[in-house]
Design an enzyme around this catalytic site. Sequence first.
Site, PDB file in Angstrom:
ATOM      1  N   ARG A  50       0.853  -1.197   0.000  1.00  0.00           N
ATOM      2  CA  ARG A  50       0.000   0.000   0.000  1.00  0.00           C
ATOM      3  C   ARG A  50       0.888   1.247   0.000  1.00  0.00           C
ATOM      4  NH1 ARG A  50      -5.240   1.683  -0.959  1.00  0.00           N
ATOM      5  NH2 ARG A  50      -6.135   2.905   0.740  1.00  0.00           N
ATOM      6  N   THR A  61      -9.862   0.258  -9.653  1.00  0.00           N
ATOM      7  CA  THR A  61      -8.891  -0.578  -8.997  1.00  0.00           C
ATOM      8  C   THR A  61      -8.959  -1.802  -9.842  1.00  0.00           C
ATOM      9  OG1 THR A  61      -9.361   0.439  -6.930  1.00  0.00           O
ATOM     10  CG2 THR A  61      -8.674  -1.867  -6.809  1.00  0.00           C
ATOM     11  N   ASP A  68      -8.052   8.279   0.658  1.00  0.00           N
ATOM     12  CA  ASP A  68      -8.593   7.180   1.472  1.00  0.00           C
ATOM     13  C   ASP A  68      -8.387   7.417   2.971  1.00  0.00           C
ATOM     14  OD1 ASP A  68      -9.692   5.720  -0.561  1.00  0.00           O
ATOM     15  OD2 ASP A  68      -8.090   4.246  -0.697  1.00  0.00           O
ATOM     16  N   SER A 115      -7.753   0.934   3.507  1.00  0.00           N
ATOM     17  CA  SER A 115      -8.249   0.453   2.212  1.00  0.00           C
ATOM     18  C   SER A 115      -9.423  -0.499   2.403  1.00  0.00           C
ATOM     19  CB  SER A 115      -7.111  -0.279   1.501  1.00  0.00           C
ATOM     20  OG  SER A 115      -7.569  -0.915   0.334  1.00  0.00           O
TER      21      SER A 115
HETATM   22  O1  DON Z   1      -8.057   1.111  -1.361  1.00  0.00           O
HETATM   23  C1  DON Z   1      -9.249   1.377  -1.520  1.00  0.00           C
HETATM   24  O2  DON Z   1     -10.131   0.935  -0.812  1.00  0.00           O
HETATM   25  C2  DON Z   1      -9.644   2.274  -2.671  1.00  0.00           C
HETATM   26  N1  DON Z   1      -8.563   3.172  -2.994  1.00  0.00           N
HETATM   27  C3  DON Z   1     -10.057   1.436  -3.821  1.00  0.00           C
HETATM   28  C4  DON Z   1     -10.541   2.251  -4.986  1.00  0.00           C
HETATM   29  C5  DON Z   1     -11.357   1.498  -5.955  1.00  0.00           C
HETATM   30  O3  DON Z   1     -11.648   0.337  -5.800  1.00  0.00           O
HETATM   31  C6  DON Z   1     -11.856   2.241  -7.120  1.00  0.00           C
HETATM   32  N2  DON Z   1     -12.533   1.363  -8.011  1.00  0.00           N
HETATM   33  N3  DON Z   1     -13.543   1.198  -8.455  1.00  0.00           N
END
Ligand code: DON
Length: 575
Positions: A108, A385, A427, A456
């Site tokens: 991360r 993601t 986040d 996350s």
């Molecule tokens: O780490 C996380 O929870 C977010 N940054 C994830 C972002 C994400 O899944 C965007 N996608 N649709």
Amino acid sequence: MRHMRFRACFIVAIMVAVTARGEDQPIIQYGDRFHPQIGYGGMVVSQEALASQVGADILAQGGNAVDAAVATGFALAVTLPQAGNIGGGGFMMIHLAEAGRTLALDYREMAPGAAHRDLFLDDQGRADPQKSRFSALSSGVPGTVAGLVHAQHKYGRLGLEAVMAPAIRLAEEGFRVDFPLYWSLKRARERLSRHPAAREYFLAADGSAPETGTLWRQPDLARTLKRIAGTAGRDFYEGETARLIVEEMSRQGGLITLQDLKNYQVFERHPVSGTYRGYEVVSMPPPSSGGVHLVQMLNILEGWDLASLGHNSAAYLHRLVEAMRRAYADRSQYLGDPDFVDVPVMALTDKSYAATLRRHISLDKATPSSEVAPGLAVPKEGRQTTHFATWDEDGNVVSNTYTLNFSYGNGIAVSGAGFLLNNEMDDFSAKPGVPNAYGLIGAEANAIEPRKRPLSSMTPAIVLKDGQPVLATGSPGGSRIITAVLQMVLNHIDFDMNLAEATAAPRVHHQWLPDEVSVEKGISPDTVKLLEAMGHKVEITPWVIGRTQSLSREDDVFLGVTDFRWPGGAAVSPR
Ligand code: DON
């Protein structure tokens, strides 16, 4: 029963028919797209077909699941610029067959040393989403390169240069833009045209998205990948690429310094694991909230015979939503980077805690979220993601989710280096009670601190039975990731669905606040009415929830399913 479905799946696979790509065909050829659900000799599934093919080729060359995952991870950084990345970070679950253990690799992003808790507040003390999402301040120190290199070096079989070669080739020689990439770039045009380097790398000369069929080469990215391959990743953190990142930071007013890059650390963590109806479910511990709440929700749900309620019946969905509501309330309070705060993982994943929560769930009416406080009963101790998975013949399995946070991150590309930066700092909780881009609120545990990792929701998961992996799955979707993965696990275990059925079944999501259930269009209006009669506020989402990529294995047959409700993904096997 399972067998019949398996046979049906097999026939479908023959119908969508696939022949393995011969050695003489170049990987970059347009139209090189297959979607087998069944294969032999291992399997790779990802959101982008060329990258899945890269992983399958690495398996064919004798690489193991980790080699294939690292190759796919670097390939996605080339072919799926909206989420595949070297400028972001993620989590990788690795199941090692011979050792019989699963580990959790945490790569991360980390907050830069100069970050502080009020970083995203304006002069009136209000959280400023522009700063936390679209400015250079939104970038955390990227972890992807360190994570992939670490995994390959420690658990792979082939060298880093061999597994990175296909990604370098895709960047150098180029590949044809297909419709999903064209569509995605078109939607991001405005953001990408704000920064000169991003405009140059990702848009045509006239500022439009490159047309479908265009041969797309990324020479700067190819050079960056070569430097990474040639220095075991050190270049990214201490060499030319590091210098280019820091120069971009000073042009854009970002915080990342050479020292921050040098200090970046990958961690191997103990996975969060739980049991569910005789299966073991293993996923990512903090700084992800995914594993903790996946196990917590399964623990709550284990107390009911869900199968007898019927899949996606109102009675089933009500229990699901009530479990989700309680888990996300706890998330807001307790979850953060374990190197900075004590996260009560044991307590939150304890079966007796789940039983207490279950007892407070009324079976015929919704509990308003205002009446569910985080962790009332916790014992005192404490938008793009992408997910991919690989599985080799020896039984090693990788389940990996990584991200730039938003599609194309903050839209800032590192000039000269050819890649985009993340906006993962959003986040963090910019201010207690103020929601982030996914509507998630947080408190002290997820406040910004130097060198801390933002909380996350990414939930790469592996499900085992009698110590043997039976399912690898994961998803993008921000706050919806955990609930999408939960439903994949429930569909597989409680409802005995094959991977394709489990993937296609409509999903629901609740995250405590806002107090509403998002449901996909496939949930029947009659069911929605029943839920509303119980007091749930229901919102039909225009999008599907999550985009799962899943693998399983039965004897020597590998099954892989990309969420085919979105275009572009593929499951590919070496044979
Ligand atoms: O780490 C996380 O929870 C977010 N940054 C994830 C972002 C994400 O899944 C965007 N996608 N649709």
